[in-house]
Design a protein around this motif. Sequence first.
Motif, PDB file in Angstrom:
ATOM      1  N   THR A 104       0.811  -1.120   0.027  1.00  8.37           N
ATOM      2  CA  THR A 104       0.110  -0.048  -0.002  1.00  8.37           C
ATOM      3  C   THR A 104       0.916   1.206  -0.034  1.00  8.37           C
ATOM      4  O   THR A 104       2.034   1.144   0.090  1.00  8.37           O
ATOM      5  CB  THR A 104      -0.814   0.064   1.142  1.00  8.37           C
ATOM      6  OG1 THR A 104       0.072   0.018   2.401  1.00  8.37           O
ATOM      7  CG2 THR A 104      -1.872  -1.100   1.372  1.00  8.37           C
ATOM      8  N   ASP A 124      -4.129   3.711   2.651  1.00  9.36           N
ATOM      9  CA  ASP A 124      -4.483   2.248   2.613  1.00  9.36           C
ATOM     10  C   ASP A 124      -4.643   2.067   1.241  1.00  9.36           C
ATOM     11  O   ASP A 124      -4.889   0.731   0.793  1.00  9.36           O
ATOM     12  CB  ASP A 124      -5.832   2.228   3.381  1.00  9.36           C
ATOM     13  CG  ASP A 124      -6.950   3.024   2.796  1.00  9.36           C
ATOM     14  OD1 ASP A 124      -6.770   3.921   1.829  1.00  9.36           O
ATOM     15  OD2 ASP A 124      -7.939   2.850   3.339  1.00  9.36           O
ATOM     16  N   GLN A 125      -4.263   2.780   0.136  1.00 14.75           N
ATOM     17  CA  GLN A 125      -4.482   2.502  -1.325  1.00 14.75           C
ATOM     18  C   GLN A 125      -3.464   1.555  -1.686  1.00 14.75           C
ATOM     19  O   GLN A 125      -2.174   1.684  -1.257  1.00 14.75           O
ATOM     20  CB  GLN A 125      -4.604   3.797  -1.973  1.00 14.75           C
ATOM     21  CG  GLN A 125      -4.867   3.886  -3.482  1.00 14.75           C
ATOM     22  CD  GLN A 125      -5.249   5.190  -4.004  1.00 14.75           C
ATOM     23  OE1 GLN A 125      -5.421   6.172  -3.381  1.00 14.75           O
ATOM     24  NE2 GLN A 125      -4.766   5.450  -5.098  1.00 14.75           N
ATOM     25  N   GLN A 126      -3.755   0.507  -2.418  1.00 11.32           N
ATOM     26  CA  GLN A 126      -2.828  -0.324  -2.988  1.00 11.32           C
ATOM     27  C   GLN A 126      -2.034   0.126  -4.233  1.00 11.32           C
ATOM     28  O   GLN A 126      -2.462   1.167  -4.971  1.00 11.32           O
ATOM     29  CB  GLN A 126      -3.291  -1.626  -3.550  1.00 11.32           C
ATOM     30  CG  GLN A 126      -3.785  -2.391  -2.269  1.00 11.32           C
ATOM     31  CD  GLN A 126      -3.719  -4.043  -2.489  1.00 11.32           C
ATOM     32  OE1 GLN A 126      -3.742  -4.308  -3.701  1.00 11.32           O
ATOM     33  NE2 GLN A 126      -3.387  -4.792  -1.650  1.00 11.32           N
TER      34      GLN A 126
END
Lengths: 137, 91
Positions: free
Chosen positions: B29, B63-65
Amino acid sequence: MIEITPDRIDATPIIESVRTPLAGAVCSFLGTVREITGETRTIGLEYEAYPVMAAKKLAELEAEARSRWPILEAALVHRVGRLDPGEISVVVAVSCPHRQEAFEACRWLIDTLKEVVPIWKKDVEDVASFVDLPPGT
Amino acid sequence: MKATILLFASARETVGAPSLTVELDENSTVGGLRSALARACPALIPLLPFLRIAIDSEYARNDQQIIPHDAELAVIPPVSGGSSLEIPAPP
Protein backbone atom coordinates in the motif's frame (compact mmCIF):
# COMPACT_ATOMS: atom_id res chain seq x y z
CA MET A 1 -5.66 28.15 -21.43
CA ILE A 2 -3.52 26.01 -19.14
CA GLU A 3 0.22 26.53 -19.22
CA ILE A 4 3.34 25.93 -17.16
CA THR A 5 6.14 27.96 -18.65
CA PRO A 6 9.78 28.82 -18.00
CA ASP A 7 9.31 32.06 -19.95
CA ARG A 8 8.58 35.50 -18.54
CA ILE A 9 4.80 35.99 -18.24
CA ASP A 10 3.07 38.86 -20.01
CA ALA A 11 -0.33 39.06 -18.30
CA THR A 12 -2.04 41.25 -20.87
CA PRO A 13 -2.55 38.66 -23.67
CA ILE A 14 -3.63 36.08 -21.07
CA ILE A 15 -6.31 38.39 -19.71
CA GLU A 16 -7.33 39.37 -23.26
CA SER A 17 -7.72 35.67 -24.09
CA VAL A 18 -10.66 35.28 -21.68
CA ARG A 19 -12.56 38.34 -22.93
CA THR A 20 -15.77 37.55 -24.81
CA PRO A 21 -18.90 39.54 -25.71
CA LEU A 22 -20.91 37.10 -23.57
CA ALA A 23 -19.05 38.25 -20.44
CA GLY A 24 -19.99 41.17 -18.25
CA ALA A 25 -16.99 40.65 -16.00
CA VAL A 26 -13.34 39.64 -16.30
CA CYS A 27 -11.50 39.00 -13.05
CA SER A 28 -7.78 38.35 -12.92
CA PHE A 29 -5.21 37.62 -10.25
CA LEU A 30 -1.45 38.01 -10.63
CA GLY A 31 0.93 36.44 -8.14
CA THR A 32 4.24 38.34 -8.04
CA VAL A 33 7.55 37.82 -6.29
CA ARG A 34 7.58 39.94 -3.12
CA GLU A 35 10.95 41.49 -2.36
CA ILE A 36 10.43 42.39 1.30
CA THR A 37 8.78 40.14 3.89
CA GLY A 38 9.13 41.61 7.36
CA GLU A 39 12.88 42.11 7.74
CA THR A 40 13.81 39.58 5.08
CA ARG A 41 14.81 40.60 1.57
CA THR A 42 14.14 38.13 -1.24
CA ILE A 43 16.61 38.36 -4.11
CA GLY A 44 14.71 35.80 -6.18
CA LEU A 45 12.53 32.71 -6.08
CA GLU A 46 13.12 29.38 -7.76
CA TYR A 47 9.89 27.62 -8.79
CA GLU A 48 9.90 23.88 -9.40
CA ALA A 49 6.99 21.84 -10.79
CA TYR A 50 6.06 18.20 -11.26
CA PRO A 51 4.99 19.14 -14.78
CA VAL A 52 2.72 16.24 -15.74
CA MET A 53 0.77 16.30 -12.49
CA ALA A 54 0.69 20.09 -12.28
CA ALA A 55 -0.86 20.37 -15.76
CA LYS A 56 -3.40 17.67 -14.88
CA LYS A 57 -4.34 19.38 -11.59
CA LEU A 58 -4.69 22.77 -13.31
CA ALA A 59 -7.08 21.22 -15.85
CA GLU A 60 -9.07 19.59 -13.03
CA LEU A 61 -9.29 22.93 -11.22
CA GLU A 62 -10.65 24.61 -14.32
CA ALA A 63 -13.24 21.84 -14.77
CA GLU A 64 -14.27 22.04 -11.11
CA ALA A 65 -14.59 25.84 -11.28
CA ARG A 66 -16.69 25.57 -14.45
CA SER A 67 -19.05 23.21 -12.61
CA ARG A 68 -19.47 25.74 -9.77
CA TRP A 69 -19.68 29.06 -11.62
CA PRO A 70 -20.92 30.11 -15.09
CA ILE A 71 -17.40 30.59 -16.43
CA LEU A 72 -17.17 31.56 -20.09
CA GLU A 73 -13.39 31.44 -20.48
CA ALA A 74 -10.59 30.67 -18.04
CA ALA A 75 -6.79 30.90 -18.09
CA LEU A 76 -4.36 29.41 -15.58
CA VAL A 77 -0.67 30.10 -16.26
CA HIS A 78 2.19 29.35 -13.86
CA ARG A 79 5.84 30.13 -14.34
CA VAL A 80 8.72 27.89 -13.25
CA GLY A 81 12.45 28.52 -12.91
CA ARG A 82 14.28 31.52 -11.46
CA LEU A 83 12.20 34.69 -10.94
CA ASP A 84 13.34 38.13 -9.84
CA PRO A 85 11.44 40.34 -7.37
CA GLY A 86 8.38 41.90 -9.01
CA GLU A 87 8.07 39.26 -11.71
CA ILE A 88 4.78 37.41 -12.26
CA SER A 89 4.73 33.82 -11.02
CA VAL A 90 1.08 32.97 -11.69
CA VAL A 91 -1.92 34.35 -13.56
CA VAL A 92 -5.55 33.37 -13.07
CA ALA A 93 -8.12 35.00 -15.33
CA VAL A 94 -11.81 34.20 -15.71
CA SER A 95 -14.75 35.73 -17.53
CA CYS A 96 -18.36 35.35 -16.38
CA PRO A 97 -21.68 37.03 -17.16
CA HIS A 98 -21.61 38.93 -13.83
CA ARG A 99 -18.88 40.25 -11.53
CA GLN A 100 -19.80 38.40 -8.33
CA GLU A 101 -19.31 34.96 -9.89
CA ALA A 102 -16.11 36.15 -11.61
CA PHE A 103 -14.64 37.33 -8.28
CA GLU A 104 -15.66 34.12 -6.51
CA ALA A 105 -14.31 31.82 -9.23
CA CYS A 106 -10.99 33.69 -9.48
CA ARG A 107 -10.52 33.64 -5.70
CA TRP A 108 -11.35 29.93 -5.45
CA LEU A 109 -9.02 29.08 -8.33
CA ILE A 110 -5.94 30.80 -6.90
CA ASP A 111 -6.58 29.57 -3.35
CA THR A 112 -7.10 25.97 -4.47
CA LEU A 113 -4.22 26.10 -6.95
CA LYS A 114 -1.87 26.90 -4.10
CA GLU A 115 -3.08 23.89 -2.11
CA VAL A 116 -3.20 21.13 -4.69
CA VAL A 117 -1.01 21.92 -7.70
CA PRO A 118 2.49 20.42 -7.25
CA ILE A 119 4.58 23.54 -7.74
CA TRP A 120 7.13 24.56 -5.12
CA LYS A 121 9.06 27.73 -4.50
CA LYS A 122 12.31 28.38 -2.75
CA ASP A 123 14.22 31.52 -1.90
CA VAL A 124 17.32 31.97 -4.03
CA GLU A 125 20.31 32.05 -1.70
CA ASP A 126 22.07 35.36 -1.43
CA VAL A 127 25.58 34.19 -2.27
CA ALA A 128 26.92 37.73 -2.18
CA SER A 129 26.06 38.13 1.49
CA PHE A 130 28.31 35.19 2.32
CA VAL A 131 31.13 36.48 0.15
CA ASP A 132 30.87 39.92 1.74
CA LEU A 133 31.32 38.63 5.28
CA PRO A 134 34.65 39.68 6.79
CA PRO A 135 37.15 36.87 7.40
CA GLY A 136 36.68 34.96 10.62
CA THR A 137 32.93 35.54 10.95
CA MET B 1 9.10 -5.69 -6.65
CA LYS B 2 11.29 -2.69 -7.22
CA ALA B 3 9.58 0.70 -7.45
CA THR B 4 11.07 4.04 -8.44
CA ILE B 5 9.61 7.12 -6.77
CA LEU B 6 10.05 10.61 -8.18
CA LEU B 7 11.19 13.21 -5.64
CA PHE B 8 10.56 16.94 -5.67
CA ALA B 9 11.48 20.06 -3.68
CA SER B 10 12.45 19.35 -0.04
CA ALA B 11 12.27 15.57 -0.55
CA ARG B 12 14.65 15.76 -3.53
CA GLU B 13 17.04 18.00 -1.60
CA THR B 14 16.98 15.71 1.44
CA VAL B 15 17.73 12.59 -0.59
CA GLY B 16 20.10 14.43 -2.94
CA ALA B 17 18.65 12.76 -6.04
CA PRO B 18 15.57 13.24 -8.27
CA SER B 19 14.30 9.71 -7.60
CA LEU B 20 14.71 6.77 -5.25
CA THR B 21 14.27 3.05 -5.96
CA VAL B 22 12.92 0.90 -3.14
CA GLU B 23 11.85 -2.71 -2.67
CA LEU B 24 8.09 -3.16 -2.14
CA ASP B 25 5.90 -6.18 -1.37
CA GLU B 26 3.69 -7.34 -4.22
CA ASN B 27 0.53 -6.02 -2.52
CA SER B 28 2.13 -2.98 -0.97
CA THR B 29 0.00 0.00 0.00
CA VAL B 30 0.98 3.65 0.02
CA GLY B 31 1.64 3.23 3.75
CA GLY B 32 4.07 0.44 2.89
CA LEU B 33 5.77 2.74 0.42
CA ARG B 34 6.22 5.33 3.18
CA SER B 35 7.91 2.69 5.37
CA ALA B 36 10.14 1.70 2.47
CA LEU B 37 11.12 5.35 1.91
CA ALA B 38 12.02 5.68 5.60
CA ARG B 39 14.21 2.56 5.42
CA ALA B 40 15.89 3.64 2.18
CA CYS B 41 16.59 7.17 3.42
CA PRO B 42 16.21 7.75 7.19
CA ALA B 43 16.75 11.49 6.62
CA LEU B 44 13.23 11.52 5.10
CA ILE B 45 11.59 10.38 8.35
CA PRO B 46 11.01 13.89 9.82
CA LEU B 47 9.40 14.96 6.53
CA LEU B 48 7.14 11.93 6.07
CA PRO B 49 4.11 13.31 7.98
CA PHE B 50 4.07 16.28 5.59
CA LEU B 51 4.61 14.36 2.36
CA ARG B 52 1.79 13.27 0.10
CA ILE B 53 2.21 10.36 -2.30
CA ALA B 54 0.90 10.59 -5.85
CA ILE B 55 0.12 7.59 -8.04
CA ASP B 56 -0.14 8.47 -11.73
CA SER B 57 -0.59 12.17 -10.87
CA GLU B 58 -3.37 11.59 -8.32
CA TYR B 59 -2.99 12.08 -4.57
CA ALA B 60 -3.23 8.65 -2.93
CA ARG B 61 -4.57 7.54 0.46
CA ASN B 62 -2.32 5.56 2.81
CA ASP B 63 -4.47 2.41 2.53
CA GLN B 64 -4.48 2.53 -1.26
CA GLN B 65 -2.73 -0.34 -3.04
CA ILE B 66 0.03 0.49 -5.46
CA ILE B 67 -1.48 -0.96 -8.64
CA PRO B 68 -0.56 -1.18 -11.45
CA HIS B 69 3.09 -2.04 -11.04
CA ASP B 70 4.16 0.40 -13.73
CA ALA B 71 2.38 3.33 -12.07
CA GLU B 72 4.33 6.58 -11.80
CA LEU B 73 4.94 7.19 -8.11
CA ALA B 74 5.93 10.57 -6.69
CA VAL B 75 6.60 12.18 -3.35
CA ILE B 76 4.77 15.51 -3.05
CA PRO B 77 6.06 17.85 -0.30
CA PRO B 78 3.75 20.66 0.85
CA VAL B 79 3.11 22.86 -2.20
CA SER B 80 3.94 26.52 -2.48
CA GLY B 81 0.74 27.96 -0.96
CA GLY B 82 2.46 30.96 0.51
CA SER B 83 5.11 28.91 2.29
CA SER B 84 8.59 27.93 1.20
CA LEU B 85 10.35 24.59 0.99
CA GLU B 86 11.25 24.81 4.65
CA ILE B 87 10.04 21.88 6.68
CA PRO B 88 7.17 22.89 8.97
CA ALA B 89 7.47 22.14 12.66
CA PRO B 90 5.56 19.00 13.70
CA PRO B 91 2.08 19.78 15.09
